[in-house]
Design a protein around this motif. Structure first.
Motif, PDB file in Angstrom:
ATOM      1  N   ALA B  19       0.839  -1.204   0.000  1.00 25.50           N
ATOM      2  CA  ALA B  19       0.000   0.000   0.000  1.00 25.50           C
ATOM      3  C   ALA B  19       0.872   1.251   0.000  1.00 25.50           C
ATOM      4  CB  ALA B  19      -0.916   0.006   1.226  1.00 25.50           C
ATOM      5  N   GLU B  20       1.977   1.178   0.745  1.00 24.50           N
ATOM      6  CA  GLU B  20       2.852   2.351   0.833  1.00 24.50           C
ATOM      7  C   GLU B  20       3.616   2.589  -0.466  1.00 24.50           C
ATOM      8  OE1 GLU B  20       5.077   1.519   4.339  1.00 24.50           O
ATOM      9  OE2 GLU B  20       3.523   2.347   5.659  1.00 24.50           O
ATOM     10  N   ALA B  21       3.789   1.537  -1.239  1.00 14.70           N
ATOM     11  CA  ALA B  21       4.544   1.659  -2.489  1.00 14.70           C
ATOM     12  C   ALA B  21       3.677   2.098  -3.656  1.00 14.70           C
ATOM     13  CB  ALA B  21       5.227   0.315  -2.814  1.00 14.70           C
ATOM     14  N   LEU B  22       2.398   2.342  -3.396  1.00 13.37           N
ATOM     15  CA  LEU B  22       1.482   2.665  -4.498  1.00 13.37           C
ATOM     16  C   LEU B  22       1.784   4.017  -5.154  1.00 13.37           C
ATOM     17  CD1 LEU B  22      -2.005   1.542  -3.124  1.00 13.37           C
ATOM     18  CD2 LEU B  22      -0.708   0.519  -5.010  1.00 13.37           C
ATOM     19  N   GLY B  23       2.261   4.977  -4.329  1.00 14.98           N
ATOM     20  CA  GLY B  23       2.505   6.320  -4.881  1.00 14.98           C
ATOM     21  C   GLY B  23       1.285   7.201  -4.763  1.00 14.98           C
ATOM     22  N   PHE B  24       0.197   6.709  -4.227  1.00 18.01           N
ATOM     23  CA  PHE B  24      -0.965   7.557  -3.960  1.00 18.01           C
ATOM     24  C   PHE B  24      -1.698   7.022  -2.739  1.00 18.01           C
ATOM     25  CE2 PHE B  24      -4.305   4.736  -5.580  1.00 18.01           C
ATOM     26  CZ  PHE B  24      -3.596   3.895  -6.420  1.00 18.01           C
ATOM     27  N   ASP B  25      -2.494   7.874  -2.153  1.00 18.54           N
ATOM     28  CA  ASP B  25      -3.223   7.468  -0.960  1.00 18.54           C
ATOM     29  C   ASP B  25      -4.558   6.868  -1.364  1.00 18.54           C
ATOM     30  OD1 ASP B  25      -1.206   8.457   0.661  1.00 18.54           O
ATOM     31  OD2 ASP B  25      -2.066  10.482   0.612  1.00 18.54           O
ATOM     32  N   LEU B  26      -4.896   5.799  -0.693  1.00 18.68           N
ATOM     33  CA  LEU B  26      -6.202   5.172  -0.963  1.00 18.68           C
ATOM     34  C   LEU B  26      -7.289   6.004  -0.293  1.00 18.68           C
ATOM     35  CD1 LEU B  26      -5.318   1.399  -0.492  1.00 18.68           C
ATOM     36  CD2 LEU B  26      -5.869   2.586  -2.625  1.00 18.68           C
ATOM     37  N   GLU B  27      -8.299   6.299  -1.061  1.00 20.74           N
ATOM     38  CA  GLU B  27      -9.411   7.073  -0.515  1.00 20.74           C
ATOM     39  C   GLU B  27     -10.701   6.372  -0.877  1.00 20.74           C
ATOM     40  OE1 GLU B  27      -9.178  11.028  -2.128  1.00 20.74           O
ATOM     41  OE2 GLU B  27      -7.007  11.062  -1.768  1.00 20.74           O
ATOM     42  N   ASP B  28     -11.709   6.610  -0.078  1.00 21.12           N
ATOM     43  CA  ASP B  28     -13.031   6.061  -0.400  1.00 21.12           C
ATOM     44  C   ASP B  28     -13.507   6.660  -1.708  1.00 21.12           C
ATOM     45  OD1 ASP B  28     -13.221   4.436   1.756  1.00 21.12           O
ATOM     46  OD2 ASP B  28     -14.349   5.857   3.016  1.00 21.12           O
ATOM     47  N   GLY B  29     -14.077   5.800  -2.564  1.00 19.35           N
ATOM     48  CA  GLY B  29     -14.674   6.300  -3.792  1.00 19.35           C
ATOM     49  C   GLY B  29     -13.721   6.360  -4.957  1.00 19.35           C
ATOM     50  N   LEU B  30     -12.483   5.988  -4.716  1.00 20.13           N
ATOM     51  CA  LEU B  30     -11.495   6.015  -5.796  1.00 20.13           C
ATOM     52  C   LEU B  30     -11.766   4.881  -6.791  1.00 20.13           C
ATOM     53  CD1 LEU B  30      -9.096   7.962  -5.891  1.00 20.13           C
ATOM     54  CD2 LEU B  30      -7.675   6.100  -5.034  1.00 20.13           C
ATOM     55  N   ASP B  31     -11.700   5.201  -8.085  1.00 15.59           N
ATOM     56  CA  ASP B  31     -11.815   4.152  -9.104  1.00 15.59           C
ATOM     57  C   ASP B  31     -10.439   3.536  -9.306  1.00 15.59           C
ATOM     58  OD1 ASP B  31     -14.493   4.459  -9.645  1.00 15.59           O
ATOM     59  OD2 ASP B  31     -14.127   6.112 -11.049  1.00 15.59           O
ATOM     60  N   VAL B  32     -10.371   2.241  -9.193  1.00 12.77           N
ATOM     61  CA  VAL B  32      -9.076   1.580  -9.351  1.00 12.77           C
ATOM     62  C   VAL B  32      -9.190   0.330 -10.216  1.00 12.77           C
ATOM     63  CG1 VAL B  32      -8.068   2.386  -7.176  1.00 12.77           C
ATOM     64  CG2 VAL B  32      -9.452   0.293  -7.200  1.00 12.77           C
ATOM     65  N   LEU B  33      -8.039  -0.067 -10.737  1.00 12.85           N
ATOM     66  CA  LEU B  33      -7.898  -1.380 -11.359  1.00 12.85           C
ATOM     67  C   LEU B  33      -7.051  -2.199 -10.400  1.00 12.85           C
ATOM     68  CD1 LEU B  33      -7.046  -0.666 -15.105  1.00 12.85           C
ATOM     69  CD2 LEU B  33      -8.963  -2.023 -14.262  1.00 12.85           C
ATOM     70  N   ALA B  34      -7.596  -3.321  -9.936  1.00 13.16           N
ATOM     71  CA  ALA B  34      -6.862  -4.123  -8.958  1.00 13.16           C
ATOM     72  C   ALA B  34      -6.555  -5.490  -9.546  1.00 13.16           C
ATOM     73  CB  ALA B  34      -7.686  -4.285  -7.690  1.00 13.16           C
ATOM     74  N   SER B  35      -5.379  -6.000  -9.193  1.00 11.58           N
ATOM     75  CA  SER B  35      -5.092  -7.390  -9.573  1.00 11.58           C
ATOM     76  C   SER B  35      -4.413  -8.067  -8.386  1.00 11.58           C
ATOM     77  CB  SER B  35      -4.201  -7.437 -10.814  1.00 11.58           C
ATOM     78  OG  SER B  35      -2.981  -6.780 -10.549  1.00 11.58           O
ATOM     79  N   GLY B  36      -4.494  -9.384  -8.303  1.00 13.51           N
ATOM     80  CA  GLY B  36      -3.890 -10.064  -7.166  1.00 13.51           C
ATOM     81  C   GLY B  36      -4.276 -11.543  -7.148  1.00 13.51           C
ATOM     82  N   ASP B  37      -4.142 -12.099  -5.974  1.00 11.83           N
ATOM     83  CA  ASP B  37      -4.470 -13.527  -5.823  1.00 11.83           C
ATOM     84  C   ASP B  37      -5.798 -13.663  -5.078  1.00 11.83           C
ATOM     85  OD1 ASP B  37      -1.937 -14.104  -6.883  1.00 11.83           O
ATOM     86  OD2 ASP B  37      -1.037 -13.801  -4.878  1.00 11.83           O
ATOM     87  N   VAL B  38      -6.553 -14.674  -5.481  1.00 12.14           N
ATOM     88  CA  VAL B  38      -7.833 -14.891  -4.811  1.00 12.14           C
ATOM     89  C   VAL B  38      -7.673 -16.000  -3.765  1.00 12.14           C
ATOM     90  CG1 VAL B  38     -10.230 -15.626  -5.127  1.00 12.14           C
ATOM     91  CG2 VAL B  38      -9.118 -14.147  -6.829  1.00 12.14           C
ATOM     92  N   ASP B  39      -8.027 -15.678  -2.560  1.00 12.89           N
ATOM     93  CA  ASP B  39      -8.056 -16.694  -1.497  1.00 12.89           C
ATOM     94  C   ASP B  39      -9.503 -17.165  -1.326  1.00 12.89           C
ATOM     95  OD1 ASP B  39      -5.414 -16.578  -0.956  1.00 12.89           O
ATOM     96  OD2 ASP B  39      -5.595 -15.314   0.861  1.00 12.89           O
ATOM     97  N   VAL B  40      -9.643 -18.456  -1.252  1.00 14.99           N
ATOM     98  CA  VAL B  40     -10.999 -18.997  -1.053  1.00 14.99           C
ATOM     99  C   VAL B  40     -11.051 -19.651   0.328  1.00 14.99           C
ATOM    100  CG1 VAL B  40     -12.784 -20.565  -1.926  1.00 14.99           C
ATOM    101  CG2 VAL B  40     -11.219 -19.410  -3.523  1.00 14.99           C
ATOM    102  N   PHE B  41     -11.978 -19.181   1.146  1.00 10.78           N
ATOM    103  CA  PHE B  41     -12.166 -19.791   2.459  1.00 10.78           C
ATOM    104  C   PHE B  41     -13.374 -20.717   2.346  1.00 10.78           C
ATOM    105  CE2 PHE B  41     -10.190 -15.705   3.061  1.00 10.78           C
ATOM    106  CZ  PHE B  41      -9.101 -16.025   3.867  1.00 10.78           C
ATOM    107  N   THR B  42     -13.078 -21.978   2.100  1.00 17.82           N
ATOM    108  CA  THR B  42     -14.154 -22.918   1.782  1.00 17.82           C
ATOM    109  C   THR B  42     -15.131 -23.077   2.939  1.00 17.82           C
ATOM    110  OG1 THR B  42     -12.535 -24.601   2.334  1.00 17.82           O
ATOM    111  CG2 THR B  42     -13.032 -24.274  -0.007  1.00 17.82           C
TER     112      THR B  42
END
Lengths: 74, 353
Positions: B19-42
């Motif tokens: 999060a700190e390496a993003l270069g911008f602050d996360l704010e409510d309502g921000l439009d973003v493109l996110a990618s990552g890994d999906v964890d499934v809690f069966t």
């Protein structure tokens, strides 16, 4: 750019002549010369302003770098 | 952390260091493109996205990038007031970086023609929107700058996305490095771009930029007329002063003038004579007083004063003073001086004590 003496320089020279004449301690022959030179500078400035025609060119890429072509703007 | 769109939501996590390496602050309502890994809690039947990359998207993304670039360049001092150069008073050549189609070119060229036709205009056309615009603008600027005294970087009004190219960091750096002053005029007065911050002068509109860059011909004509009057007046004054001096000299050279000179000298002579007489009189008076004082002192010391006190002075017939009785012989004639006259007497007898 242009070879001729610029409007700015001519205007500055004219201002210098007026300044010289208004100092009051100018010998008569020097005053006459300053007046005549000033008058010529004035005419030159006046003509430059009155007869100036804007030139518009467009920068285009040529084989040997850049060149300017006339551009008509209404 | 939850990702939402109009119809669905997904819970997410993001690790602190990412999060700190993003270069911008996360704010409510921000439009973003996110990618990552999906964890499934069966067991709970839940799915969670572990975010590995997050980039802003849409209008939100524009502002995030805008703020980031602004902060960076500001930190480098590129917006500093001390970097701003003043515009040439009488430009010989004005560079115009803008779109070849569109009203801006026409507006700027006609205003410059009306105000100051002495200045040539060199148009360096560029794409002013779209992904290729930043590079195109930068090239157009770099190409035209060495040929002109000042550059107008202009674009007509448009949406935030339309004006986006003018927030480009490398364009901003090209403006800062430009060898001649740059006037920015991008969109409407309310639009502010990074290019405006870094430009030497920010004009509210392209037309305003044209007016800022060139002096007004009518004002110049007025100024010229005033200078012309100054010439006439100055020369007239010199002539008038010369004539006045000439008149003074001519006046002195006439008989009347010479006569007046003689009269003036006579007056001086008479006045000198008068002061001389006065000074002689004072000198005489002063010396007289001194003489009297000396005489008074002389009187006190004189033997005549002694005589007045009743003493007598004896002298021989030849005038030699007699001070000793032994110097006299009986029968000798002596003169006795008293205060009012002399006695001629004869010595009867000499008695030496």
């Amino acid at each position: 750019m242009t070879d001729e003496i610029s409007f700015e320089d001519t205007l500055a020279a004219l201002e210098a002549k007026v300044e010289e004449l208004s100092r009051g301690d100018v010998p008569l022959d020097r005053a006459l010369a300053a007046f005549e030179e000033g008058l010529a500078l004035y005419r030159r400035c006046h003509d430059l302003l009155a007869k100036a025609e804007q030139r518009v060119t467009k920068l285009v890429a040529a084989t040997d770098g850049l060149s300017e072509e006339p551009l008509a703007v209404d | 952390l939850t990702l939402k769109d109009a119809a669905a939501q997904l819970s997410c996590v993001i690790f602190r260091e990412e999060a700190e390496a993003l270069g911008f602050d996360l704010e409510d309502g921000l439009d973003v493109l996110a990618s990552g890994d999906v964890d499934v809690f069966t067991r709970r039947g839940e799915v969670q996205l572990v975010v590995r990359a997050l980039t802003p998207a849409g209008v939100g993304a524009f502002w995030v990038a805008f703020r980031r670039t602004r902060k960076k360049l500001e930190g480098e001092g590129l917006f500093a007031a001390t970097r701003k150069r003043s515009l040439p008073k009488f430009p010989r050549r004005v560079g115009l970086v803008t779109s070849e189609s569109g009203a801006v070119l026409h507006d700027v060229v006609t205003i410059l023609r009306r105000r100051f036709p002495l200045a040539d205009v060199v148009v360096s056309s560029a794409l002013v929107q779209g992904p290729e615009a930043p590079l195109s603008l930068r090239r157009a600027l770099v190409d035209v700058a060495p040929r002109v005294d000042v550059v107008i970087l202009a674009r007509g009004g448009g949406s935030l996305e339309d004006l986006w190219a003018f927030n480009d960091e490398s364009l901003a750096r090209a403006i800062a490095a430009c060898p001649v002053p740059v006037v920015s005029a991008i969109g409407h007065e309310t639009d502010v771009t990074i290019a405006d911050f870094v430009a030497d002068v920010r004009a509210p509109t392209p037309s305003a930029a044209a007016e800022l860059v060139a002096p007004d011909r009518d004002e110049l004509t007025d100024r010229l007329s005033r200078l012309r009057e100054g010439l006439d007046r100055g020369f007239r004054d010199v002539l008038r002063d010369g004539a006045a001096r000439l008149a003074t000299i001519a006046e002195r050279l006439t008989l009347k003038g010479l006569r007046r000179d003689v009269d003036a000298n006579m007056d001086r002579l008479a006045s000198a004579g008068r002061s001389l007489a006065v000074s002689i009189r004072t000198t005489i008076a002063r010396e007289g007083e001194r003489l009297e004082a000396v005489a008074r002192r002389l009187d006190v010391l004189s033997p005549l004063a002694t005589l007045r006190r009743g003493y007598a002075v004896l002298s021989r017939g030849d005038g030699a003073l007699l001070a000793w009785a032994c110097e006299t012989t009986p029968g000798e004639s002596v003169v006795v001086r008293l205060q009012d006259g002399r006695l001629r007497a004869r010595i009867e007898r000499t008695e030496v004590a």
